[in-house]
Write a protein that holds these residues in place. Structure first.
Motif, short mmCIF file in Angstrom:
data_model
loop_
_atom_site.label_atom_id
_atom_site.label_comp_id
_atom_site.label_asym_id
_atom_site.label_seq_id
_atom_site.Cartn_x
_atom_site.Cartn_y
_atom_site.Cartn_z
N PRO A 102 0.84 -1.20 0.00
CA PRO A 102 0.00 0.00 0.00
C PRO A 102 0.88 1.26 0.00
CG PRO A 102 0.00 -1.01 2.17
CD PRO A 102 0.82 -1.90 1.28
N VAL A 103 0.56 2.17 -0.90
CA VAL A 103 1.29 3.43 -0.98
C VAL A 103 0.29 4.57 -1.08
CG1 VAL A 103 3.35 2.40 -2.03
CG2 VAL A 103 1.54 3.29 -3.48
N GLN A 104 0.71 5.74 -0.64
CA GLN A 104 -0.15 6.91 -0.76
C GLN A 104 0.68 8.12 -1.13
OE1 GLN A 104 -2.17 7.36 3.00
NE2 GLN A 104 -0.49 8.49 3.91
N PHE A 105 0.03 9.09 -1.74
CA PHE A 105 0.69 10.33 -2.15
C PHE A 105 -0.36 11.43 -2.21
CE2 PHE A 105 -0.56 7.83 -5.80
CZ PHE A 105 -1.20 8.73 -6.63
N HIS A 106 0.11 12.66 -2.09
CA HIS A 106 -0.78 13.82 -2.19
C HIS A 106 -0.87 14.25 -3.64
CE1 HIS A 106 -0.97 14.09 2.11
NE2 HIS A 106 0.34 14.14 2.18
N CYS A 107 -2.02 14.74 -4.01
CA CYS A 107 -2.26 15.07 -5.41
C CYS A 107 -3.31 16.18 -5.50
CB CYS A 107 -2.76 13.80 -6.11
SG CYS A 107 -3.30 14.01 -7.78
N ARG A 108 -3.08 17.15 -6.38
CA ARG A 108 -4.13 18.11 -6.72
C ARG A 108 -4.88 17.50 -7.89
NH1 ARG A 108 -5.55 22.67 -4.87
NH2 ARG A 108 -3.61 23.05 -3.77
N ALA A 109 -6.08 17.00 -7.61
CA ALA A 109 -6.84 16.21 -8.58
C ALA A 109 -8.09 16.96 -9.02
CB ALA A 109 -7.24 14.87 -7.96
N GLY A 110 -8.51 16.66 -10.25
CA GLY A 110 -9.75 17.21 -10.76
C GLY A 110 -10.91 16.29 -10.42
N PHE A 111 -12.05 16.90 -10.14
CA PHE A 111 -13.28 16.15 -9.89
C PHE A 111 -14.28 16.52 -10.97
CE2 PHE A 111 -11.10 15.84 -5.94
CZ PHE A 111 -11.44 14.58 -5.47
N SER A 112 -14.93 15.51 -11.54
CA SER A 112 -15.78 15.68 -12.71
C SER A 112 -17.18 15.13 -12.46
CB SER A 112 -15.13 14.94 -13.88
OG SER A 112 -16.06 14.73 -14.92
N ARG A 113 -18.18 15.94 -12.77
CA ARG A 113 -19.57 15.47 -12.67
C ARG A 113 -19.88 14.43 -13.75
NH1 ARG A 113 -21.37 16.64 -7.98
NH2 ARG A 113 -21.12 18.79 -7.35
N THR A 114 -19.27 14.57 -14.93
CA THR A 114 -19.58 13.62 -16.00
C THR A 114 -19.02 12.23 -15.72
OG1 THR A 114 -17.68 14.36 -17.29
CG2 THR A 114 -19.78 15.37 -17.82
N MET A 115 -18.07 12.13 -14.80
CA MET A 115 -17.50 10.82 -14.46
C MET A 115 -18.29 10.11 -13.37
SD MET A 115 -13.46 11.61 -14.78
CE MET A 115 -12.99 9.94 -14.42
N ASP A 116 -19.29 10.79 -12.81
CA ASP A 116 -20.08 10.18 -11.73
C ASP A 116 -20.77 8.88 -12.17
OD1 ASP A 116 -19.42 12.00 -9.78
OD2 ASP A 116 -21.26 13.16 -9.96
N LYS A 117 -21.30 8.86 -13.39
CA LYS A 117 -22.04 7.68 -13.84
C LYS A 117 -21.13 6.46 -13.98
CE LYS A 117 -25.24 6.02 -17.32
NZ LYS A 117 -25.94 6.29 -18.57
N ALA A 118 -19.96 6.64 -14.57
CA ALA A 118 -19.04 5.51 -14.77
C ALA A 118 -18.42 5.03 -13.47
CB ALA A 118 -17.95 5.89 -15.76
N GLY A 119 -18.16 5.95 -12.55
CA GLY A 119 -17.60 5.58 -11.25
C GLY A 119 -16.15 5.17 -11.27
N ILE A 120 -15.43 5.46 -12.36
CA ILE A 120 -14.01 5.16 -12.41
C ILE A 120 -13.23 6.47 -12.47
CG2 ILE A 120 -14.31 2.92 -13.54
CD1 ILE A 120 -13.36 4.28 -16.14
N GLY A 121 -11.94 6.40 -12.21
CA GLY A 121 -11.09 7.58 -12.26
C GLY A 121 -9.94 7.38 -13.23
N PHE A 122 -9.13 8.42 -13.36
CA PHE A 122 -7.94 8.38 -14.20
C PHE A 122 -6.74 8.84 -13.39
CE2 PHE A 122 -11.35 9.06 -17.31
CZ PHE A 122 -11.11 7.99 -18.15
N LEU A 123 -5.67 8.10 -13.45
CA LEU A 123 -4.40 8.49 -12.86
C LEU A 123 -3.54 9.00 -14.02
CD1 LEU A 123 -3.96 5.46 -10.45
CD2 LEU A 123 -4.62 7.80 -9.84
N GLY A 124 -3.29 10.30 -14.05
CA GLY A 124 -2.67 10.93 -15.20
C GLY A 124 -1.27 11.43 -14.96
N ARG A 125 -0.78 12.19 -15.94
CA ARG A 125 0.60 12.66 -15.95
C ARG A 125 0.95 13.52 -14.75
NH1 ARG A 125 3.31 11.88 -20.65
NH2 ARG A 125 2.13 10.94 -22.33
N HIS A 126 0.15 14.57 -14.49
CA HIS A 126 0.41 15.41 -13.32
C HIS A 126 -0.25 14.78 -12.11
CE1 HIS A 126 2.06 18.54 -15.83
NE2 HIS A 126 1.00 18.45 -16.62
N GLY A 127 0.53 14.46 -11.13
CA GLY A 127 0.00 13.85 -9.92
C GLY A 127 0.37 12.39 -9.77
N PHE A 128 0.39 11.63 -10.87
CA PHE A 128 0.73 10.22 -10.77
C PHE A 128 2.00 9.87 -11.55
CE2 PHE A 128 0.37 5.68 -11.92
CZ PHE A 128 0.36 5.15 -10.64
#
Length: 156
Positions: A102-128
């Motif tokens: 288990p690992v953890q890190f701090h990230c400034r992440a975007g939150f999206s209303r359009t992603m609510d239905k799918a319920g998945i996220g993206f780990l992208g270039r900035h932050g991950f």
């Protein structure tokens, strides 16, 4: 000390929609838990490790469960192949499991209303991706490899 994580792709089920039949696609994914100010989500959700995503982006409803006022975050209009979206950025702690560790890190992440239905996220270039010296995808083997920098020390 460098660490190398060899991870298998996970099957993602795409439900039938309109004239498209249900599909199963293998993707590089990690189960993720978010936290903010000592409050954790009490469930994990799938996040696609996505080299095409500029940012880490998560469903807005997960941020609301953590007590975030989503629309109070820095607003960014984003675009992409899937069309435009509005992201609201907040600082959160992201927790994932890499090869059983288990690992953890701090990230400034975007939150999206359009992603609510799918319920998945993206780990992208900035932050991950920037946490690693190397990120490699092996499509033929359905695996991906994350190699840490010498100085990377994940929080516990």
């Amino acid at each position: 000390m460098k660490q190398i994580f060899n991870l298998a792709y996970t099957n993602l089920i795409i439900p039938a929609s309109g004239s498209f039949a249900r599909r199963i696609m293998s993707r590089p994914m990690l189960h993720t838990v978010l936290s903010h100010q000592k409050k954790d989500l009490d469930f994990s959700f799938a996040c696609i490790v996505d080299s095409g995503a500029d940012y880490c982006v998560f469903p807005a409803r997960y941020g609301e469960i953590l007590g975030l006022n989503i629309e109070s975050g820095r607003r960014l209009r984003s675009g992409g192949l899937g069309g435009g979206d509005v992201l609201y950025f907040h600082k959160v702690t992201v927790k994932v499991v890499l090869d059983g560790e288990p690992v953890q890190f701090h990230c400034r992440a975007g939150f999206s209303r359009t992603m609510d239905k799918a319920g998945i996220g993206f780990l992208g270039r900035h932050g991950f991706f920037e946490l690693f010296e190397d990120v490699c995808f092996h499509e033929d083997k359905k695996k991906f490899v994350l190699k840490t920098n010498d100085d990377l020390d994940f929080e516990e």
